[in-house]
Design a protein around this motif. Structure first.
Motif, PDB file in Angstrom:
ATOM      1  N   ASP A 113       0.724  -1.339  -0.143  1.00 15.66           N
ATOM      2  CA  ASP A 113      -0.161  -0.047   0.022  1.00 15.66           C
ATOM      3  C   ASP A 113       0.428   1.135  -0.169  1.00 15.66           C
ATOM      4  O   ASP A 113       0.461   2.327   0.418  1.00 15.66           O
ATOM      5  CB  ASP A 113      -0.260  -0.052   1.001  1.00 15.66           C
ATOM      6  CG  ASP A 113      -0.228   0.524   2.696  1.00 15.66           C
ATOM      7  OD1 ASP A 113       1.050  -0.180   2.568  1.00 15.66           O
ATOM      8  OD2 ASP A 113      -0.537   0.306   3.886  1.00 15.66           O
ATOM      9  N   ASP A 114       2.310   1.310  -0.912  1.00 13.48           N
ATOM     10  CA  ASP A 114       3.179   1.808  -0.424  1.00 13.48           C
ATOM     11  C   ASP A 114       3.786   3.364  -1.515  1.00 13.48           C
ATOM     12  O   ASP A 114       4.574   2.314  -2.044  1.00 13.48           O
ATOM     13  CB  ASP A 114       4.314   1.567   0.499  1.00 13.48           C
ATOM     14  CG  ASP A 114       5.289   2.108   1.287  1.00 13.48           C
ATOM     15  OD1 ASP A 114       5.178   4.266   0.631  1.00 13.48           O
ATOM     16  OD2 ASP A 114       5.706   2.338   2.112  1.00 13.48           O
ATOM     17  N   ILE A 115       3.383   3.587  -1.750  1.00 14.14           N
ATOM     18  CA  ILE A 115       3.743   5.028  -3.273  1.00 14.14           C
ATOM     19  C   ILE A 115       5.486   4.982  -3.034  1.00 14.14           C
ATOM     20  O   ILE A 115       5.881   4.666  -3.800  1.00 14.14           O
ATOM     21  CB  ILE A 115       3.175   6.396  -3.296  1.00 14.14           C
ATOM     22  CG1 ILE A 115       3.641   6.529  -4.893  1.00 14.14           C
ATOM     23  CG2 ILE A 115       3.641   7.115  -2.219  1.00 14.14           C
ATOM     24  CD1 ILE A 115       2.523   6.668  -5.863  1.00 14.14           C
ATOM     25  N   GLN A 133      -1.937   7.355  -8.157  1.00 13.66           N
ATOM     26  CA  GLN A 133      -0.582   8.146  -8.386  1.00 13.66           C
ATOM     27  C   GLN A 133       0.344   6.721  -8.089  1.00 13.66           C
ATOM     28  O   GLN A 133       1.745   7.225  -9.048  1.00 13.66           O
ATOM     29  CB  GLN A 133      -0.173   8.350  -6.354  1.00 13.66           C
ATOM     30  CG  GLN A 133      -1.978   8.965  -5.370  1.00 13.66           C
ATOM     31  CD  GLN A 133      -1.088   9.918  -4.989  1.00 13.66           C
ATOM     32  OE1 GLN A 133      -0.241   9.915  -4.187  1.00 13.66           O
ATOM     33  NE2 GLN A 133      -2.106  10.827  -4.218  1.00 13.66           N
ATOM     34  N   GLU A 161       3.817   7.962 -10.423  1.00 13.44           N
ATOM     35  CA  GLU A 161       4.676   7.473 -10.300  1.00 13.44           C
ATOM     36  C   GLU A 161       6.171   6.529 -10.490  1.00 13.44           C
ATOM     37  O   GLU A 161       6.722   6.827 -11.462  1.00 13.44           O
ATOM     38  CB  GLU A 161       5.243   6.981  -8.968  1.00 13.44           C
ATOM     39  CG  GLU A 161       6.186   6.965  -8.036  1.00 13.44           C
ATOM     40  CD  GLU A 161       7.067   7.784  -7.487  1.00 13.44           C
ATOM     41  OE1 GLU A 161       6.608   8.661  -7.696  1.00 13.44           O
ATOM     42  OE2 GLU A 161       7.701   8.034  -6.883  1.00 13.44           O
TER      43      GLU A 161
END
Lengths: 336, 336
Positions: free
Chosen positions: A95-97, A139, A143
């Motif tokens: 769950d980590d951009i 997002q 990225e």
């Protein structure tokens, strides 16, 4: 002007061994997109990377890691097979951009946004309905564009695929699937999706996994190459490539992992069924990487010229990676 | 016949301390549903559980863990506050169906299927569109039903909420939200959802978080209690409860974690905005647990009888947990 022949397989997930790497050399393979993970978490992905580090060390005479598109030429000039890694699901970033850049720094060049099921980013092709790219997904696409990680929608559902193409500022690919007009499998793609992939200057890798083929394991080389020729009319030959989906020597436990991960208490048979639960019977004309030259001949036989064949067999993959897998020109784009 | 008064707060997430537990005792609180995690992974959830174990050890004279509904009566008879834990997101189970039972065994009695965003199970109330319960979500609902983990849809979107109610064989709750007819916030619920919650014999806990209230922090106790009385007409008083959403003494970094987790590089302001980024100003009539008796009087003032007040203040929570948080009668139900 005709380009030099280059052979890149745009998807394999085999039970990697020295034998398999030697088969690759025998088949003239210059580079391979190897699946790193299916459902592995961030931490588990690091262990899979560790296993590849061991392979690169143990078989340094045969294989070499590809972290940038230019590494493929270096691999070729040193007579070795370049290996570029991809994830079939977004599980490595959890769950980590921030994990997008961390994973790219470790050499993960390609990532699928979904694998059959709904993910935190997008919808997979096995869900009943597809509500498109999520808030987190938007997002992550931005990225991935920034750090040069290629967006692969092979196992995604249609709406999510079209939205990813729309949202991405860089080309999006389908590394391994076929046109649904050739064989109407859930995993194969509509003409609408294929045209959108071409319009974004992306790439379709034709799958040789029997579940994606007309007549399954009995599909002939000619039928396969005719499918490619017809798709060239739809997408332009420069957007076509090979992604065999070869899974050599894998036990059925690996197939169960792909299909069920940790999410299902019931057995999910994916593209198979209870009565056809195992690996499909392989194609007679593509048992392993040694048979890749059959494709070169097959493409010639359906009327492709040498430049077109060189593109489909590998040059188009290199060009795609140069468009999508390099760092974005300027980080100021991020703020724009 | 009028039941004895019992006070249960159906949601708090405070910066837990002995002071806060003492305030709970002063306010006559018998039990509290404490949020364990927002976005924590399986491993991180274990650390949050470890922190609660330390609190139960250090403040054993004030608080006691509730793992089964009957533990609430035990807490009350020993003069302590029973604490039952819930997760505001499905992050504790990650992608693993087996973690449902493991987490339940550790005392996680309640789990939301989503927190604002799309999860692997369902859609949150901040996404543009909601495609309902996913393939994994269907399995998780069945497993939560089996092990007696309560399904909470407080932060979920409408379609996912209705489908969860349809799919679940046990009552589903909304632990902290208000009717959208009272205040049209994304987090508040339509009459359609509220009726479905009542029909499944579930529960709505009324939120006292200013963003969920008409006139925000200026909402009066009378307005709040009148809202409850009107909802009793819609849902039946036996399906109503309190879930204050009190977040005492939390720094804004905790608010940022709730809103942004690890998924956003941009600042997401959730229910706030760039010009109103912090915690909302608290209600004058509900600053902390010592003010809970104000609610008892407020409910009496809008015409509720003692039995109705006892139900809303706590007895309805106990009844709900008895319906939803006990192990399913027979594991053979699973095979049915």
């Amino acid at each position: 002007m005709s380009r030099e022949m280059l052979t890149i397989d745009g998807l394999q997930y085999s039970n990697w061994s020295r034998d398999i790497f030697e088969q690759m050399r025998e088949g003239g393979l210059d580079a391979v997109h190897a699946t790193l993970v299916y459902h592995e978490t961030t931490r588990e992905t690091l262990s899979r990377l560790g296993e590849w580090n061991r392979r690169f060390e143990a078989h340094a005479d045969l294989i070499i890691p590809v972290h940038q598109p230019s590494d493929i030429a270096r691999a070729r000039s040193s007579g070795r097979i370049g290996v570029f890694l991809g994830a079939q699901n977004c599980s490595p970033i959890e769950d980590d951009i921030d994990m997008v850049e961390v994973m790219r720094d470790l050499g993960l060049m390609i990532m699928q946004l979904t694998y059959n099921n709904q993910s935190l980013l997008a919808c997979g092709c096995y869900e009943a309905e597809d509500s498109g790219i999520t808030r987190f997904g938007r997002q992550v696409i931005r990225e991935m564009n920034r750090v040069g990680m290629v967006i692969d929608m092979s196992h995604s559902a249609e709406r999510s695929t079209l939205e990813a193409i729309e949202l991405s500022s860089r080309p999006v690919i389908i590394s391994h699937a076929n046109p649904a007009t050739f064989h109407p499998a859930k995993r194969n793609k509509s003409d609408k999706v294929l045209k959108a992939i071409a319009e974004c200057n992306g790439l379709l890798g034709f799958s040789a996994y029997p579940f994606h083929l007309r007549n399954g394991p009995d599909c002939t080389l000619t039928e396969y190459c005719e499918m490619i020729a017809r798709t060239a009319d739809l997408m332009g030959v420069e957007h076509l490539a090979i992604g065999t989906d070869l899974c050599q020597n894998q036990p059925t436990s690996v197939l169960d992992w792909m299909r069920n991960g940790r999410w299902s208490k019931d057995m999910d048979y994916g593209e198979g069924s209870a009565s056809n639960a195992g690996w499909p019977r392989p194609l007679t004309w593509l048992k392993d990487s040694r048979d890749l030259p059959n494709l070169i001949q097959g493409l010639r036989n359906v009327g492709m010229n040498e430049d077109e064949v060189a593109g489909i067999m590998g040059c188009n993959w290199v060009a795609l990676l140069e468009r999508s897998a390099t760092p974005q020109a300027s980080n100021t784009d991020w703020a724009a």
